[in-house]
Design a protein around this motif. Sequence first.
Motif, PDB file in Angstrom:
ATOM      1  N   ALA A 186       0.830  -1.202   0.000  1.00  8.70           N
ATOM      2  CA  ALA A 186       0.000   0.000   0.000  1.00  8.70           C
ATOM      3  C   ALA A 186       0.864   1.251   0.000  1.00  8.70           C
ATOM      4  O   ALA A 186       1.885   1.323   0.683  1.00  8.70           O
ATOM      5  N   ILE A 187       0.450   2.220  -0.787  1.00 10.65           N
ATOM      6  CA  ILE A 187       1.095   3.531  -0.772  1.00 10.65           C
ATOM      7  C   ILE A 187       0.618   4.257   0.488  1.00 10.65           C
ATOM      8  O   ILE A 187      -0.582   4.359   0.737  1.00 10.65           O
ATOM      9  N   SER A 188       1.530   4.766   1.271  1.00  9.51           N
ATOM     10  CA  SER A 188       1.187   5.336   2.574  1.00  9.51           C
ATOM     11  C   SER A 188       0.534   6.710   2.443  1.00  9.51           C
ATOM     12  O   SER A 188       1.182   7.672   2.012  1.00  9.51           O
ATOM     13  N   LEU A 189      -0.713   6.794   2.832  1.00  9.50           N
ATOM     14  CA  LEU A 189      -1.413   8.071   2.849  1.00  9.50           C
ATOM     15  C   LEU A 189      -0.771   9.010   3.868  1.00  9.50           C
ATOM     16  O   LEU A 189      -0.624  10.216   3.617  1.00  9.50           O
ATOM     17  N   ASP A 190      -0.365   8.457   5.001  1.00  9.53           N
ATOM     18  CA  ASP A 190       0.257   9.286   6.030  1.00  9.53           C
ATOM     19  C   ASP A 190       1.546   9.924   5.508  1.00  9.53           C
ATOM     20  O   ASP A 190       1.820  11.101   5.770  1.00  9.53           O
ATOM     21  N   THR A 191       2.339   9.146   4.764  1.00 10.76           N
ATOM     22  CA  THR A 191       3.578   9.698   4.188  1.00 10.76           C
ATOM     23  C   THR A 191       3.267  10.833   3.225  1.00 10.76           C
ATOM     24  O   THR A 191       3.908  11.895   3.263  1.00 10.76           O
ATOM     25  N   LEU A 192       2.300  10.629   2.363  1.00  8.43           N
ATOM     26  CA  LEU A 192       1.945  11.665   1.395  1.00  8.43           C
ATOM     27  C   LEU A 192       1.542  12.955   2.100  1.00  8.43           C
ATOM     28  O   LEU A 192       1.991  14.049   1.732  1.00  8.43           O
ATOM     29  N   LYS A 193       0.696  12.828   3.094  1.00  3.14           N
ATOM     30  CA  LYS A 193       0.233  14.012   3.819  1.00  3.14           C
ATOM     31  C   LYS A 193       1.367  14.679   4.593  1.00  3.14           C
ATOM     32  O   LYS A 193       1.559  15.896   4.516  1.00  3.14           O
ATOM     33  N   THR A 194       2.103  13.883   5.359  1.00  2.00           N
ATOM     34  CA  THR A 194       3.107  14.434   6.265  1.00  2.00           C
ATOM     35  C   THR A 194       4.251  15.101   5.510  1.00  2.00           C
ATOM     36  O   THR A 194       4.666  16.223   5.841  1.00  2.00           O
ATOM     37  N   LEU A 221       6.877   5.978  -2.636  1.00  2.00           N
ATOM     38  CA  LEU A 221       7.255   4.881  -3.528  1.00  2.00           C
ATOM     39  C   LEU A 221       8.494   4.163  -3.014  1.00  2.00           C
ATOM     40  O   LEU A 221       8.603   2.934  -3.133  1.00  2.00           O
ATOM     41  N   ALA A 222       9.427   4.910  -2.441  1.00  2.00           N
ATOM     42  CA  ALA A 222      10.604   4.272  -1.850  1.00  2.00           C
ATOM     43  C   ALA A 222      10.189   3.317  -0.738  1.00  2.00           C
ATOM     44  O   ALA A 222      10.680   2.181  -0.654  1.00  2.00           O
ATOM     45  N   GLU A 223       9.282   3.777   0.120  1.00  2.00           N
ATOM     46  CA  GLU A 223       8.791   2.913   1.203  1.00  2.00           C
ATOM     47  C   GLU A 223       8.173   1.630   0.649  1.00  2.00           C
ATOM     48  O   GLU A 223       8.439   0.525   1.144  1.00  2.00           O
ATOM     49  N   ALA A 224       7.353   1.779  -0.390  1.00  2.00           N
ATOM     50  CA  ALA A 224       6.662   0.618  -0.960  1.00  2.00           C
ATOM     51  C   ALA A 224       7.654  -0.348  -1.610  1.00  2.00           C
ATOM     52  O   ALA A 224       7.547  -1.579  -1.446  1.00  2.00           O
ATOM     53  N   GLN A 225       8.630   0.175  -2.338  1.00  2.00           N
ATOM     54  CA  GLN A 225       9.587  -0.709  -3.000  1.00  2.00           C
ATOM     55  C   GLN A 225      10.471  -1.429  -1.981  1.00  2.00           C
ATOM     56  O   GLN A 225      10.791  -2.614  -2.150  1.00  2.00           O
ATOM     57  N   TRP A 259      -7.452  18.279   0.956  1.00  2.00           N
ATOM     58  CA  TRP A 259      -7.042  17.567  -0.255  1.00  2.00           C
ATOM     59  C   TRP A 259      -7.552  16.125  -0.233  1.00  2.00           C
ATOM     60  O   TRP A 259      -7.541  15.459   0.807  1.00  2.00           O
ATOM     61  N   ASN A 260      -7.969  15.644  -1.384  1.00  2.00           N
ATOM     62  CA  ASN A 260      -8.396  14.258  -1.549  1.00  2.00           C
ATOM     63  C   ASN A 260      -7.264  13.485  -2.227  1.00  2.00           C
ATOM     64  O   ASN A 260      -6.945  13.734  -3.388  1.00  2.00           O
ATOM     65  N   TRP A 261      -6.666  12.539  -1.520  1.00  2.00           N
ATOM     66  CA  TRP A 261      -5.486  11.828  -2.007  1.00  2.00           C
ATOM     67  C   TRP A 261      -5.816  10.522  -2.728  1.00  2.00           C
ATOM     68  O   TRP A 261      -4.897   9.807  -3.177  1.00  2.00           O
ATOM     69  N   ASP A 262      -7.094  10.184  -2.850  1.00  2.00           N
ATOM     70  CA  ASP A 262      -7.453   8.883  -3.426  1.00  2.00           C
ATOM     71  C   ASP A 262      -6.915   8.712  -4.843  1.00  2.00           C
ATOM     72  O   ASP A 262      -6.425   7.642  -5.215  1.00  2.00           O
ATOM     73  N   GLY A 263      -7.015   9.779  -5.650  1.00  2.00           N
ATOM     74  CA  GLY A 263      -6.519   9.695  -7.022  1.00  2.00           C
ATOM     75  C   GLY A 263      -5.012   9.595  -7.078  1.00  2.00           C
ATOM     76  O   GLY A 263      -4.445   8.891  -7.927  1.00  2.00           O
ATOM     77  N   ALA A 264      -4.338  10.289  -6.175  1.00  2.00           N
ATOM     78  CA  ALA A 264      -2.870  10.215  -6.129  1.00  2.00           C
ATOM     79  C   ALA A 264      -2.417   8.795  -5.823  1.00  2.00           C
ATOM     80  O   ALA A 264      -1.475   8.280  -6.433  1.00  2.00           O
ATOM     81  N   ILE A 265      -3.075   8.167  -4.880  1.00  2.00           N
ATOM     82  CA  ILE A 265      -2.698   6.800  -4.509  1.00  2.00           C
ATOM     83  C   ILE A 265      -2.900   5.851  -5.684  1.00  2.00           C
ATOM     84  O   ILE A 265      -2.069   4.961  -5.934  1.00  2.00           O
ATOM     85  N   GLU A 266      -3.972   6.040  -6.455  1.00  2.00           N
ATOM     86  CA  GLU A 266      -4.169   5.200  -7.636  1.00  2.00           C
ATOM     87  C   GLU A 266      -3.050   5.428  -8.660  1.00  2.00           C
ATOM     88  O   GLU A 266      -2.512   4.475  -9.238  1.00  2.00           O
ATOM     89  N   ASP A 267      -2.692   6.672  -8.898  1.00  2.00           N
ATOM     90  CA  ASP A 267      -1.607   6.971  -9.844  1.00  2.00           C
ATOM     91  C   ASP A 267      -0.290   6.370  -9.369  1.00  2.00           C
ATOM     92  O   ASP A 267       0.469   5.790 -10.162  1.00  2.00           O
ATOM     93  N   LEU A 268       0.000   6.511  -8.084  1.00  2.00           N
ATOM     94  CA  LEU A 268       1.263   5.996  -7.553  1.00  2.00           C
ATOM     95  C   LEU A 268       1.302   4.474  -7.569  1.00  2.00           C
ATOM     96  O   LEU A 268       2.378   3.878  -7.712  1.00  2.00           O
ATOM     97  N   ILE A 320       0.061   2.741  -9.980  1.00  2.00           N
ATOM     98  CA  ILE A 320       0.480   2.495 -11.367  1.00  2.00           C
ATOM     99  C   ILE A 320       1.989   2.659 -11.501  1.00  2.00           C
ATOM    100  O   ILE A 320       2.675   1.817 -12.088  1.00  2.00           O
ATOM    101  N   PHE A 321       2.530   3.738 -10.939  1.00  2.00           N
ATOM    102  CA  PHE A 321       3.961   3.992 -11.038  1.00  2.00           C
ATOM    103  C   PHE A 321       4.768   2.914 -10.309  1.00  2.00           C
ATOM    104  O   PHE A 321       5.848   2.518 -10.762  1.00  2.00           O
ATOM    105  N   TYR A 322       4.232   2.478  -9.174  1.00  2.00           N
ATOM    106  CA  TYR A 322       4.896   1.393  -8.459  1.00  2.00           C
ATOM    107  C   TYR A 322       4.966   0.153  -9.345  1.00  2.00           C
ATOM    108  O   TYR A 322       6.028  -0.463  -9.491  1.00  2.00           O
ATOM    109  N   GLY A 323       3.843  -0.224  -9.923  1.00  2.00           N
ATOM    110  CA  GLY A 323       3.788  -1.438 -10.729  1.00  2.00           C
ATOM    111  C   GLY A 323       4.723  -1.391 -11.920  1.00  2.00           C
ATOM    112  O   GLY A 323       5.431  -2.359 -12.222  1.00  2.00           O
ATOM    113  N   LEU A 324       4.731  -0.259 -12.604  1.00  4.08           N
ATOM    114  CA  LEU A 324       5.599  -0.124 -13.768  1.00  4.08           C
ATOM    115  C   LEU A 324       7.071  -0.208 -13.359  1.00  4.08           C
ATOM    116  O   LEU A 324       7.858  -0.926 -13.984  1.00  4.08           O
TER     117      LEU A 324
END
Length: 544
Positions: free
Chosen positions: A25-33, A347-351, A499-508, A510-514
């Motif tokens: 999972a892409i961290s919502l807390d990381t994005l916000k903080t 993304l670094a955290e997720a990878q 801010w609504n981060w739901d769309g950002a998480i979906e985009d990220l 995709i970037f993670y997967g690629l």
Amino acid sequence: MRLLPAVALLLASTAAHAQTTTAPAISLDTLKTVTKTLSSDEYEGRAPATAGEEKTLAYLVERFQKAGLKPGNKGSWFQDVPLVEITGNNVSKLAFTGGKTPLALDYRKDMVIATYRVTPKVDIQNSDVVFVGYGINAPERGWNDYAGVDVKGKTVVILINDPDWQTMTLDGPFGGRAMTYYGRWTYKFEEAARQGAAAAIIIHDTEPAAYGWGVVQSSWTGPQLEQDTPGDHMDQSQAIGWIQQEPAKALFASAGKDYAALIEAAKHKGFKAVPLGVKASVSWENTIRRQASKNIVGILPGSAKPGEYVLYSAHWDHLGRCDAVDGDDICNGALDNASGMASLVALAEAQVKAGPAKRSIVFLGVTAEESGLLGSKYYAENPVYPLAQTVGGVNMDGVNNVGRAKDFVLVGVGKSELEDLVKPFVAAEGRVIVPEPTPEKGSYYRSDHFSFAKLGVPMLYGESGEDLRVGGKEAGHKASEDYIEKRYHKPQDEYSDSWNWDGAIEDLTIFYGLGRQLAEGTTWPNWYPNAEFRAVRDKSRAGK
């Protein structure tokens, strides 16, 4: 479109990967903080070579370490980027004489002026003024706005964008609605210098420029950064700048010229530059400060092929202190690009959570993007990891903060095989890939992926489209326009808890997967055969 067999096989494996692999999972807390922290007033707008840079880099090292990355430059987190800061002082009015009515344009209000030259003083007096249309010299397109005119030592006045920018399709001598590099202000100043112009002045027009005068004013006043290179840029024009459209019309009227008629003439092949019969004068002094800014580099070393690299990039800088609006003179750059750096950390955290891939994954935060992609340009020209061994990657410059989108936009579509590889990841979210809604803005040439593309490395630049799942295209377009008009490159680009981060998480996701697919694979995506960067990539890979 018919795919080459290798691409077809890679696309098939990518589709399987997208369907069977669950990303951390892409961290919502990381994005916000991270976004909130970097865009706080404490960081003073993150201008390079300021106290704001020091705080920014210290914080990002902390976050990279916490994520589990290793220092990416021979044991260091940093790559020094030599810069020179030039600050104009005592700027005179830009005066035009010799016409029906003398004109004296005020700095900031009517015009902005600067120089690439590292020199203590600029003094241009009684320079003949020539209107050169769109200021394009493109032999391969049979187009030369400088044909038959000598502008050495003169002041050229130039239109922004390409001659066919008002074409609503992608057909035309310069790609119709889609801006080419010939339409970018950077090119126009480069070509004016090649032609020997003493000064180059662009007429600002909001639609073809893709931003209002406030953006020009905030970006072109105060300290200006350039790469610090031998020669001090003395091969460039003495002065470069912009004027508002109304003063431009007054200039043409003073010269006895029909502004509308000349603008129309400039759209057509065979246009001849027009001397205006007036002279320009402007002068100012420069304070010069040489210093090094820094790129930050972290790496997740590969397990099997550590000498092959997948790259994620974003820029950490913004404009710092800028022209005040309602008493606020800090351009915080929350969306642009604290959110992009937050995404890089997430993304670094997720990878890292997924464990080392076969290839190494590099996380690069670059400096001085707002000053002309200087940090990414320096890295691309002085890579920590060889470009011939860099598989490709993803660049991020602002993320979706308005909610989930049904669509996904590939900026500068039609260039590299990464576009095929990303399709399954987009489809896995039930989304569709759509053309750029505003190709006239030339976004492909305005962010750091371009520095790598020019030297052959395929980099994906994608983002949520405007068709939101809540509110549809109307809501998405309204949100985009509202940001450009009210916040882009202004002090109002501030973090909000709304801010609504739901769309950002979906985009990220995709970037993670690629990125993961590239890092676990063995293939080398290339540019399409007709892409302008194909030849340099082929040469680079052949000589590895």
